[in-house]
Design an enzyme around this catalytic site. Structure first.
Site, short mmCIF file in Angstrom:
data_model
loop_
_atom_site.label_atom_id
_atom_site.label_comp_id
_atom_site.label_asym_id
_atom_site.label_seq_id
_atom_site.Cartn_x
_atom_site.Cartn_y
_atom_site.Cartn_z
N ARG A 1 0.82 -1.23 0.00
CA ARG A 1 0.00 0.00 0.00
C ARG A 1 0.85 1.27 0.00
O ARG A 1 0.44 2.28 -0.56
CB ARG A 1 -0.94 -0.01 1.20
CG ARG A 1 -2.07 -0.99 0.99
CD ARG A 1 -3.00 -1.02 2.15
NE ARG A 1 -4.19 -1.81 1.82
CZ ARG A 1 -5.04 -2.26 2.70
NH1 ARG A 1 -4.87 -2.01 3.98
NH2 ARG A 1 -6.10 -2.94 2.32
N GLY B 1 -11.36 -8.63 -2.76
CA GLY B 1 -11.11 -9.72 -1.82
C GLY B 1 -10.26 -10.87 -2.30
O GLY B 1 -9.11 -10.69 -2.70
N LYS C 1 -20.58 -17.35 -1.75
CA LYS C 1 -22.04 -17.28 -1.70
C LYS C 1 -22.63 -16.37 -2.77
O LYS C 1 -22.12 -15.29 -3.03
CB LYS C 1 -22.47 -16.74 -0.33
CG LYS C 1 -22.17 -17.70 0.78
CD LYS C 1 -22.61 -17.08 2.08
CE LYS C 1 -22.60 -18.13 3.20
NZ LYS C 1 -23.02 -17.55 4.46
P1 AMP Z 1 -15.90 -14.62 -1.44
O1 AMP Z 1 -15.33 -13.88 -0.25
O2 AMP Z 1 -17.37 -14.66 -1.48
O3 AMP Z 1 -15.27 -14.17 -2.73
O4 AMP Z 1 -15.49 -16.14 -1.20
C1 AMP Z 1 -14.18 -16.60 -1.25
C2 AMP Z 1 -14.13 -17.97 -0.65
O5 AMP Z 1 -14.95 -18.85 -1.38
C3 AMP Z 1 -12.75 -18.58 -0.65
O6 AMP Z 1 -12.27 -18.65 0.66
C4 AMP Z 1 -12.96 -19.96 -1.25
O7 AMP Z 1 -12.31 -20.98 -0.52
C5 AMP Z 1 -14.46 -20.13 -1.17
N1 AMP Z 1 -14.96 -21.10 -2.17
C6 AMP Z 1 -14.70 -21.10 -3.48
N2 AMP Z 1 -15.27 -22.18 -4.06
C7 AMP Z 1 -15.90 -22.88 -3.11
C8 AMP Z 1 -16.66 -24.08 -3.10
N3 AMP Z 1 -16.87 -24.77 -4.21
N4 AMP Z 1 -17.16 -24.49 -1.91
C9 AMP Z 1 -16.94 -23.79 -0.78
N5 AMP Z 1 -16.23 -22.63 -0.73
C10 AMP Z 1 -15.71 -22.18 -1.88
#
Ligand code: AMP
Length: 395
Positions: free
Chosen positions: A35, A353, A197
């Site tokens: 940063r 993220g 999600k």
């Molecule tokens: P987000 O913060 O919503 O972008 O989610 C990121 C997280 O989603 C990461 O830590 C991944 O490990 C998780 N992730 C990705 N694919 C899967 C999956 N098929 N099942 C469970 N978690 C997942």
């Protein structure tokens, strides 16, 4: 859009909101100076123009004045990165800060103490913002990471600099990159959304459907869509209360002529563990006791094909549980595909993220067009929200 080029900084004091919220270890050493590096071009440009820089930032989430969150710990690192001596004052407002700012000469840099030692910063307090404003001649916002917060130093302060405020190089680049995807992007525009999600990405999907040609969906949210279509997903991650919504998204995309690409196969495991037993199966034929943790090899090829014909790409969210090596292949192969098409001239933006973490971890950082520095700010931009820190400069 007002940028550094709209001002002559000679003999002027630039009051710059930077994001030097860097990680610090127990010995109070900076463990990642990314940063600070990101803020360097703005600071150097102003110094080269013959101005001086007063830097203000937050560090962590202190409750009042807490030594461990003092910005004095980062002074040496800032000096190393900038190659210029950095003066430090142990408050960001008040007599001492004013004196230090007043005495600052062209070519010098002054770092103020942590803004969040005053609760008024996060409250967006006008009087506090006014006190800060008295330190400089021109206000420069270069902190994308906090541009979605209406805090005193990121937003409220701008009203005291009518005609004397602008974006720094980093923030200007962030705005430009988002515009390139959301407004001026060459077609076909492809968005890749992964992550855990669907619920956390709904507003983004809603906003981008009008702007894209292809939507690739991966990660955990895949399974809510597959279940909505009647597929068997075993024990995969699913949001049962979002099945209807997933169906609606598919219909909406169809109506807007956006092609949605869902995985056709998956790497499935019998436990959420890198040591679990692993199989490959069709995405809609996952049996009970098994869960999809990455996209399968056929999907890798399918997604790479879509990416290869795209001219503009937005990537947010990993395609699998990339933190575990056995489920990182889908995310890595997508990174390769994006790197390849970027080399051929496509514009690729990675933001928000975990995809940023993945891109860095797997070495694609320099092979995509731009990696955003702001997680929350990026997500809110993709949701179509006007960020208060940006609006305050534009108004
Ligand atoms: P987000 O913060 O919503 O972008 O989610 C990121 C997280 O989603 C990461 O830590 C991944 O490990 C998780 N992730 C990705 N694919 C899967 C999956 N098929 N099942 C469970 N978690 C997942």
């Amino acid at each position: 859009m007002y940028t550094l080029n709209d001002f002559n900084f000679k003999n002027k004091k630039a009051l710059i909101r930077v994001d030097f919220n860097v990680p610090i270890n127990d010995a109070f050493e900076v463990t990642d100076a990314t940063r600070i590096n990101s803020g360097k071009p703005t600071i150097i440009k102003i110094l080269e123009d013959g101005g001086s820089c007063i830097l203000m930032s937050h560090l962590g989430r202190p409750k009042g004045k807490q030594e461990e969150f003092s910005l004095k710990h980062i002074v040496n690192t800032v000096e190393d990165v900038l190659g210029v001596e950095v003066l430090f004052v142990n408050d960001c407002i008040g007599v001492e800060a004013e004196k230090a700012a007043k005495n600052l000469q062209s070519g010098q840099i002054l770092l103020l103490e942590n803004l969040r030692f005053h609760k008024e910063e996060e409250q967006g307090d006008k009087a506090f913002a006014k006190s800060l404003s008295q330190l400089g001649d021109i206000y420069v916002n270069d902190a994308f990471g906090t541009a979605h917060r209406a805090h005193a130093s990121t937003t409220i302060i701008a009203q005291f600099f009518e005609g004397r405020k602008c974006f720094g190089k980093l923030l200007a680049k962030e705005i430009e990159s988002i515009d390139k995807v959301m407004q001026t992007g060459e077609k076909p525009v492809t968005a890749i959304l992964g992550g855990a999600k669907v619920s956390s990405k709904i507003t983004i999907i809603d906003n981008i459907l009008d702007k894209i040609d292809h939507l690739i969906i991966g990660g955990g949210m895949t399974f809510t869509f597959i279940k909505a279509q009647g597929g068997s997903i075993g024990n995969s991650l699913v949001e049962d209360d979002k099945l209807e919504l997933a169906g609606e998204i598919l219909k909406k995309a169809d109506a807007k002529n956006v092609k949605i690409h869902l995985p056709v196969d998956a790497v499935i495991a019998d436990a959420f563990s890198n040591d679990a037993n692993i199989k490959i199966c069709k995405i809609n034929e996952i049996t009970d006791g098994w869960m999809g943790l990455d996209i399968g090899p056929n999907t890798e090829v399918l997604f790479a094909d879509i990416v290869s014909i795209s001219k503009t790409i937005l990537w947010n969210g990993p395609l699998g549980v990339f933190e575990m090596p056995n489920f990182a292949n889908g995310t890595i192969s997508l990174g390769h595909a994006i790197a390849k098409v970027t080399e051929k001239g496509a514009f690729s933006l990675v933001g928000g993220g975990d995809s940023v973490a993945a891109v860095k971890q797997f070495g694609f950082e320099d092979k995509v067009s731009y990696v955003s520095t702001g997680g929350g700010a990026m997500l809110e931009s993709l949701e179509g929200k006007t960020l208060p820190g940006i609006a305050a400069i534009l108004n």
